[in-house]
Design a protein around this motif. Structure first.
Motif, short mmCIF file in Angstrom:
data_model
loop_
_atom_site.label_atom_id
_atom_site.label_comp_id
_atom_site.label_asym_id
_atom_site.label_seq_id
_atom_site.Cartn_x
_atom_site.Cartn_y
_atom_site.Cartn_z
N PHE A 127 -8.55 4.01 -7.51
CA PHE A 127 -9.39 2.95 -6.98
C PHE A 127 -10.38 2.44 -8.02
N PHE A 173 -7.41 0.98 0.64
CA PHE A 173 -6.86 -0.07 -0.22
C PHE A 173 -7.16 -1.43 0.36
N TYR A 231 0.83 -1.20 0.00
CA TYR A 231 0.00 0.00 0.00
C TYR A 231 0.86 1.25 0.00
#
Lengths: 559, 158
Positions: free
Chosen positions: A171, A205, A147
């Motif tokens: 995203f 995430f 991440y």
């Protein structure tokens, strides 16, 4: 109806559950419905929420969740499926699995691994010791690193934000539906500022990854995904890891609410920070391995317990905000101190150039070269790297000579120099020019940089002056003047240079005139010489002719 | 107790509408719709130099049969004798997004300040929804946080 039973069970459970993870019936939108069946096999986060019918959860973090009325859940059930069923199934699992989080923890990571590979991240079943039995929502180190790397790809500064649009584009690549992404954002953007900090980004995430793996989205941000938790409880990276530095960089960034401004300061000095912060000692237990970081962390840790103990939703931001200035102050001081320590001491000021006793000759050589092309001008440009010290001494000698020995007779001094120069080898004129210029240049240099001349330097210049004159002498092949000059030079060591300079200017003019005269005389004499030589030749020829005639006449008589 | 909360977009279409007694949902929809006229009237009446939150709060809109709607700037409300007196309150944001709330006036403990605070909460939640990059202005609001907040309003006031 299932909702009713679930609700009943649910409300009955809170009393039983320890470290309450009460699942309040909340109708999830259709995005979660298709995942319900899969969810029953998996452990689901039980985010503590406030329920009007249940005891307030004892777990520290509270989410921005509102307890739904039991009746209200019924209302919505008609349009949406109840999600709590899987939650209920898991609730009994939660308790026993709470203490032994290894087994359930193994499952979710495996499920996640399949998805995570799609994100090119490999996970390992990893159970961190924590108080929360919500394994699917715990971020492992590998995930964290991934991440963080993704964050950095979007935003190089780990302490700064990712803007909403950037995050949205990123995203969206996960191919989740927009409502789901919207909900994930809603969960992860704790401060609702439209931007994601590093912990928020990691939480988002992680939620996306979990969702892709089939986990239904929680109703509230799980405690392990909360920014405070992420910042505080995340295990420190191993020092041997190559990602350590970047990771460690992200770690303080993870303490984002506190370190945000601080890291912004530090971002410029990242490389310098890492060796430096190692000196700082952190007091947090969780940061055992991570002793580096910054003293900021200690302050952040101080702030953390406060945050954890307070209400999350509304007070969280205020606490983090309060913590920020605090940490900022600490960090700034500590970091600055650390930076000062890390910095090299300022370079010592350049030492003042002392007399280049030995370089005087070299300087003279330098003086020679630039002065050669120079014409007879009143003011010659001083040679670039000529230290003035020998020059004033030389000039002082000049002046001394003029003052002492030849003051009443400057012409004698000048002609001394002139003869001195005339005695040079090849090109008398050029050399005569050189040396007068040489004298001029040093005098000029002396005038131009009077400040550099020091009285104490006068004595050392005496020696260099001799050496100066020696190269001159070597070039000129005259030896008497240097001896004569050397004498007065040694004696003239004590003369002030200011007066010398004034005299030197006068001397310059006198010397220049003398030079001109000498040159003219030289020219005249040269012509004379040539003429005379021609006459001589002619005379010789006549003589030869006459002798021949004589011999022709003689043999006749001599017999 | 708020029985209905509605968020109306600038173009007067609903972004979010929710009411507790679902059986009368349509009625609430109508009610909100009619109140929009009053809201627009108030907006136009106020003029252009209004940026104050006080102006944002429109107060009771207008009276109806079943429900009592109080206009903020108009004459005092006309109280009806119906038992279930529902009051409608309006609130306009600077971006011309309107909040309409229908409140059951059976609970007369609701004071103006409470209504204002409820609208303030609504406004805050609405801005949080706006901050979500995945939310396109003009879409219907599906935010769970928003829902939960509205629910809390409905419950608390109940």
């Amino acid at each position: 109806m299932m909702s009713k039973t679930d609700a009943e069970i649910r409300f009955g459970n809170p009393a039983e559950l320890h470290g309450t993870k009460v699942q309040i019936p909340y109708l999830i939108t259709e995005k979660n419905t298709f995942k319900r069946m899969d969810d029953e096999d998996k452990q689901e986060t039980q985010s503590p929420t406030m329920s009007p019918l249940a005891s307030p959860p004892s777990s520290p973090p509270h989410y921005q969740r509102v307890p739904l009325s039991h009746g209200y859940s019924k209302l919505r059930s008609s349009t949406e499926q109840m999600h709590p069923a899987p939650y209920e199934a898991r609730q009994p699992l939660v308790q026993p699995e709470g203490p032994s989080s290894g087994a359930p923890g193994a499952k979710p990571p495996r499920h996640k691994a399949s998805l995570i590979r799609s994100f090119s991240v490999e996970r390992e079943p990893h159970d961190n010791s924590s108080n929360y039995p919500d394994e699917p929502w715990r971020i492992t180190e590998e995930q964290r690193e991934y991440y963080v790397n993704q964050f950095r790809s979007l935003q190089p500064d780990p302490s700064s934000f990712i803007s909403g649009s950037v995050a949205k584009n990123f995203f969206t690549k996960s191919k989740l539906s927009i409502p789901e992404l919207s909900y994930i954002w809603e969960l992860s953007d704790a401060d609702c500022d439209g931007a994601l900090t590093l912990p928020e980004f990691c939480a988002a995430f992680h939620l996306i990854v979990a969702r892709k793996n089939g986990y239904p989205l929680p109703e509230g941000l799980p405690p392990t995904l909360q920014p405070e938790y992420l910042q505080a409880a995340f295990p420190k990276p191993k020092r041997e890891c190559t990602l350590f530095d970047s990771y460690s960089e992200s770690m303080p960034a993870n303490q984002q609410p506190r370190d945000l401004n601080r890291m912004e300061k530090l971002s410029i000095k990242d490389t310098a920070d890492f060796p430096v912060p190692t000196q700082d000692v952190t007091s947090d237990d969780k940061q055992e391995q991570n002793k580096t970081r910054l003293a900021l962390k200690s302050t952040a840790d101080e702030a953390l317990p406060k945050d954890m103990s307070e209400d999350p939703a509304t007070s969280k931001d205020s606490n983090s905000l309060k913590a920020r200035p605090r940490s900022r102050s600490y960090s700034s001081t500590s970091i600055e101190e650390a930076m000062k320590r890390g910095e090299d001491p300022p370079t010592p000021p350049p030492r003042p150039q002392k007399t280049h006793s030995r370089a005087s000759s070299l300087d003279l050589n330098k003086v020679f070269q630039p002065s050669v092309p120079a014409t007879k001008s009143g003011l010659l440009p001083p040679p670039p790297a000529l230290p003035p010290r020998p020059c004033p001494s030389q000039i002082s000698h000049h002046n001394v000579n003029s003052e002492r020995s030849a003051h009443p007779k400057p012409p004698t001094q000048l002609p001394n120099y002139g003869d001195f120069r005339l005695q040079k080898q090849s090109e008398q004129v050029s050399e005569a020019e050189i040396h007068p210029q040489l004298n001029r240049a040093p005098s000029q240099v002396a005038e131009s940089s009077p400040t550099k001349k020091d009285i104490p330097h006068s004595q050392p210049p005496s020696k260099p002056i001799r050496r100066k004159f020696r190269p001159e002498n070597s070039a000129t092949e005259s030896q008497e003047p240097p001896s004569t000059v050397g004498g007065p030079v040694s004696a003239a060591s004590g003369k002030p240079h200011a007066a010398v300079q004034k005299q030197s200017s006068k001397q310059k003019k006198a010397i220049q005139t003398a030079i001109r005269k000498n040159k003219e005389a030289n020219a005249v004499l040269a012509r004379l010489n040539s003429e005379l030589q021609q006459q001589l030749k002619e005379v010789h020829q006549e003589r030869i002719a006459l002798e021949n005639q004589l011999e022709q006449l003689r043999p006749v008589t001599v017999l | 107790m708020a029985v209905c909360v509605a968020v109306i977009a600038k173009e007067n279409y609903p972004l979010y509408i929710r009411s507790i007694p679902t059986e009368n949902e349509l009625k609430f929809h109508y009610m909100v719709h009619t109140s929009l006229d009053v809201v627009d009237e108030k907006i136009s009446a106020m003029g252009k130099a209004l940026v104050d939150q006080r102006e944002l709060y429109l107060g009771l809109l207008y009276p109806t049969e079943d429900y009592k709607v109080y206009p903020s700037h108009q004459s005092p409300c006309v109280e009806s004798t119906f038992p279930n007196q529902l009051c409608r309150y309006g609130y306009v944001t600077n971006s011309k997004v309107k909040f309409v709330m229908v409140v059951d006036s059976s609970n007369t403990a609701l004071r103006d300040n409470e209504i204002r605070s409820m609208f303030r909460k609504l406004h805050n939640s609405y801005t949080d929804v706006m901050c979500n990059p995945f939310y396109n202005p003009g879409d219907r609001i599906h935010s769970r946080a928003f829902d939960s907040m509205v629910t809390s309003m409905m419950i608390q006031v109940c």
